[in-house]
Design a protein around this motif. Structure first.
Motif, PDB file in Angstrom:
ATOM      1  N   LYS A 102       0.811  -1.215   0.000  1.00  0.00           N
ATOM      2  CA  LYS A 102       0.000   0.000   0.000  1.00  0.00           C
ATOM      3  C   LYS A 102       0.850   1.272   0.000  1.00  0.00           C
ATOM      4  N   ILE A 103       1.993   1.190   0.637  1.00  0.00           N
ATOM      5  CA  ILE A 103       2.895   2.347   0.731  1.00  0.00           C
ATOM      6  C   ILE A 103       4.275   1.858   0.310  1.00  0.00           C
ATOM      7  N   ASN A 104       4.576   1.931  -0.972  1.00  0.00           N
ATOM      8  CA  ASN A 104       5.792   1.289  -1.467  1.00  0.00           C
ATOM      9  C   ASN A 104       7.091   1.970  -1.043  1.00  0.00           C
ATOM     10  N   SER A 105       7.027   3.141  -0.449  1.00  0.00           N
ATOM     11  CA  SER A 105       8.259   3.804  -0.015  1.00  0.00           C
ATOM     12  C   SER A 105       8.696   3.366   1.384  1.00  0.00           C
ATOM     13  N   VAL A 106       7.904   2.519   2.029  1.00  0.00           N
ATOM     14  CA  VAL A 106       8.239   2.048   3.379  1.00  0.00           C
ATOM     15  C   VAL A 106       9.429   1.107   3.305  1.00  0.00           C
ATOM     16  N   ARG A 107      10.368   1.314   4.199  1.00  0.00           N
ATOM     17  CA  ARG A 107      11.561   0.470   4.281  1.00  0.00           C
ATOM     18  C   ARG A 107      11.501  -0.337   5.563  1.00  0.00           C
ATOM     19  N   CYS A 108      12.310  -1.377   5.660  1.00  0.00           N
ATOM     20  CA  CYS A 108      12.312  -2.170   6.893  1.00  0.00           C
ATOM     21  C   CYS A 108      13.706  -2.703   7.174  1.00  0.00           C
ATOM     22  N   VAL A 109      13.909  -3.051   8.436  1.00  0.00           N
ATOM     23  CA  VAL A 109      15.166  -3.680   8.831  1.00  0.00           C
ATOM     24  C   VAL A 109      15.104  -5.163   8.500  1.00  0.00           C
ATOM     25  N   ASP A 110      16.235  -5.826   8.628  1.00  0.00           N
ATOM     26  CA  ASP A 110      16.314  -7.244   8.302  1.00  0.00           C
ATOM     27  C   ASP A 110      15.872  -8.161   9.428  1.00  0.00           C
ATOM     28  N   LEU A 111      16.244  -7.835  10.656  1.00  0.00           N
ATOM     29  CA  LEU A 111      16.123  -8.808  11.736  1.00  0.00           C
ATOM     30  C   LEU A 111      15.693  -8.142  13.038  1.00  0.00           C
ATOM     31  N   LEU A 112      14.800  -8.826  13.745  1.00  0.00           N
ATOM     32  CA  LEU A 112      14.400  -8.423  15.091  1.00  0.00           C
ATOM     33  C   LEU A 112      14.806  -9.555  16.035  1.00  0.00           C
TER      34      LEU A 112
ATOM     35  N   GLU B   6      16.095   5.833   8.156  1.00  0.00           N
ATOM     36  CA  GLU B   6      14.742   5.672   7.625  1.00  0.00           C
ATOM     37  C   GLU B   6      14.225   4.256   7.863  1.00  0.00           C
ATOM     38  N   LYS B   7      15.082   3.256   7.697  1.00  0.00           N
ATOM     39  CA  LYS B   7      14.660   1.874   7.918  1.00  0.00           C
ATOM     40  C   LYS B   7      14.261   1.649   9.380  1.00  0.00           C
ATOM     41  N   PHE B   8      15.023   2.195  10.317  1.00  0.00           N
ATOM     42  CA  PHE B   8      14.695   2.043  11.729  1.00  0.00           C
ATOM     43  C   PHE B   8      13.366   2.720  12.060  1.00  0.00           C
ATOM     44  N   ILE B   9      13.186   3.936  11.582  1.00  0.00           N
ATOM     45  CA  ILE B   9      11.957   4.677  11.864  1.00  0.00           C
ATOM     46  C   ILE B   9      10.754   3.998  11.220  1.00  0.00           C
ATOM     47  N   ASP B  10      10.888   3.566   9.957  1.00  0.00           N
ATOM     48  CA  ASP B  10       9.794   2.868   9.282  1.00  0.00           C
ATOM     49  C   ASP B  10       9.470   1.535   9.970  1.00  0.00           C
ATOM     50  N   THR B  11      10.468   0.866  10.505  1.00  0.00           N
ATOM     51  CA  THR B  11      10.232  -0.392  11.216  1.00  0.00           C
ATOM     52  C   THR B  11       9.435  -0.141  12.489  1.00  0.00           C
ATOM     53  N   MET B  12       9.760   0.920  13.220  1.00  0.00           N
ATOM     54  CA  MET B  12       8.983   1.244  14.415  1.00  0.00           C
ATOM     55  C   MET B  12       7.531   1.531  14.040  1.00  0.00           C
ATOM     56  N   ALA B  13       7.323   2.258  12.952  1.00  0.00           N
ATOM     57  CA  ALA B  13       5.959   2.540  12.495  1.00  0.00           C
ATOM     58  C   ALA B  13       5.260   1.245  12.081  1.00  0.00           C
ATOM     59  N   GLY B  14       5.967   0.357  11.395  1.00  0.00           N
ATOM     60  CA  GLY B  14       5.392  -0.909  10.968  1.00  0.00           C
ATOM     61  C   GLY B  14       5.000  -1.797  12.140  1.00  0.00           C
TER      62      GLY B  14
ATOM     63  N   GLU C  91       1.933 -12.566  14.531  1.00  0.00           N
ATOM     64  CA  GLU C  91       3.286 -12.960  14.138  1.00  0.00           C
ATOM     65  C   GLU C  91       4.344 -12.092  14.814  1.00  0.00           C
ATOM     66  N   LEU C  92       4.052 -10.805  14.971  1.00  0.00           N
ATOM     67  CA  LEU C  92       5.021  -9.857  15.530  1.00  0.00           C
ATOM     68  C   LEU C  92       4.695  -9.420  16.958  1.00  0.00           C
ATOM     69  N   LYS C  93       3.762 -10.116  17.601  1.00  0.00           N
ATOM     70  CA  LYS C  93       3.266  -9.715  18.919  1.00  0.00           C
ATOM     71  C   LYS C  93       4.381  -9.452  19.932  1.00  0.00           C
ATOM     72  N   HIS C  94       5.345 -10.368  20.043  1.00  0.00           N
ATOM     73  CA  HIS C  94       6.422 -10.204  21.026  1.00  0.00           C
ATOM     74  C   HIS C  94       7.243  -8.943  20.752  1.00  0.00           C
ATOM     75  N   PHE C  95       7.390  -8.596  19.479  1.00  0.00           N
ATOM     76  CA  PHE C  95       8.259  -7.479  19.107  1.00  0.00           C
ATOM     77  C   PHE C  95       7.567  -6.132  19.288  1.00  0.00           C
ATOM     78  N   TYR C  96       6.287  -6.014  18.905  1.00  0.00           N
ATOM     79  CA  TYR C  96       5.642  -4.717  19.122  1.00  0.00           C
ATOM     80  C   TYR C  96       5.367  -4.487  20.602  1.00  0.00           C
ATOM     81  N   ARG C  97       5.116  -5.550  21.342  1.00  0.00           N
ATOM     82  CA  ARG C  97       4.965  -5.371  22.794  1.00  0.00           C
ATOM     83  C   ARG C  97       6.280  -4.882  23.412  1.00  0.00           C
TER      84      ARG C  97
END
Length: 181
Positions: A36-46, A84-92, A103-109
């Motif tokens: 939906k938002i193709n400019s969003v970046r992400c990190v590799d690993l949590l 940008e990847k770090f900030i976009d990952t926090m938003a994601g 799937e990401l419950k432990h990480f967003y908590r």
């Protein structure tokens, strides 16, 4: 015993069995957001070190085979891209919580819990460029650390934000090795 995860097909991350991990770029909700938002970046690993209450948000770059031209480009552009990847990952991760993703419950908590320490790690392995006679390797890591520390200061006060295989702090509790190809 430890868990291993391969990132970028060249680097293997090892960490204790009782830690949670996610190859974030492969997560379904992250892919849905990016459609939906193709400019969003992400990190590799949590990585979530549950016993010590530490969340590692890790972006991996392996420049062992990069050309000299590519290395020049990196010196100026990499800090912005990584931040940008770090900030976009926090938003994601926040979106994942709002959507009730499991799937990401432990990480967003962990991200939203003030009791959990957050460590943003730029794992930049320069390989053969580390000892570049022009100093690009050494300068890149120093500049990267300073610029990222400045940009991410409101959310992270970790003293070490940029490292490679040789400078990865042992206190982190995880390790990285290069996969022989």
């Amino acid at each position: 015993m430890s868990k291993e995860v391969i990132v970028d097909k060249t680097l293997e991350f090892s960490f204790p069995d009782d830690w949670e991990y996610s190859v974030y770029e492969d997560c379904k909700i992250r892919k849905d957001i990016q459609k939906k938002i193709n400019s969003v970046r992400c990190v590799d690993l949590l990585l979530l070190n549950k016993p010590e209450n530490i969340l590692y948000i890790i972006e991996v770059k392996d420049y062992d085979t990069a050309t000299t031209e590519k290395m020049k480009e990196l010196v100026s552009d990499l800090p912005r891209v990584l931040s940008e990847k770090f900030i976009d990952t926090m938003a994601g991760l926040t979106c994942a919580k709002m959507c009730g993703d499991t799937e990401l419950k432990h990480f967003y908590r962990a991200l939203l819990d003030p009791e959990v320490k957050k460590r943003f790690v730029s794992f930049v392995d320069l390989g053969q460029h580390c000892n570049d006679p022009r100093g690009n390797g050494r300068n890149l890591i120093a500049n990267l650390h300073q610029r990222m520390k400045s940009v991410l200061k409101p959310v992270c006060c970790d003293k070490r934000m940029a490292c490679d295989i040789k400078t990865l702090p042992a206190a982190y509790g995880w390790s990285v090795t290069r996969i022989k190809q």
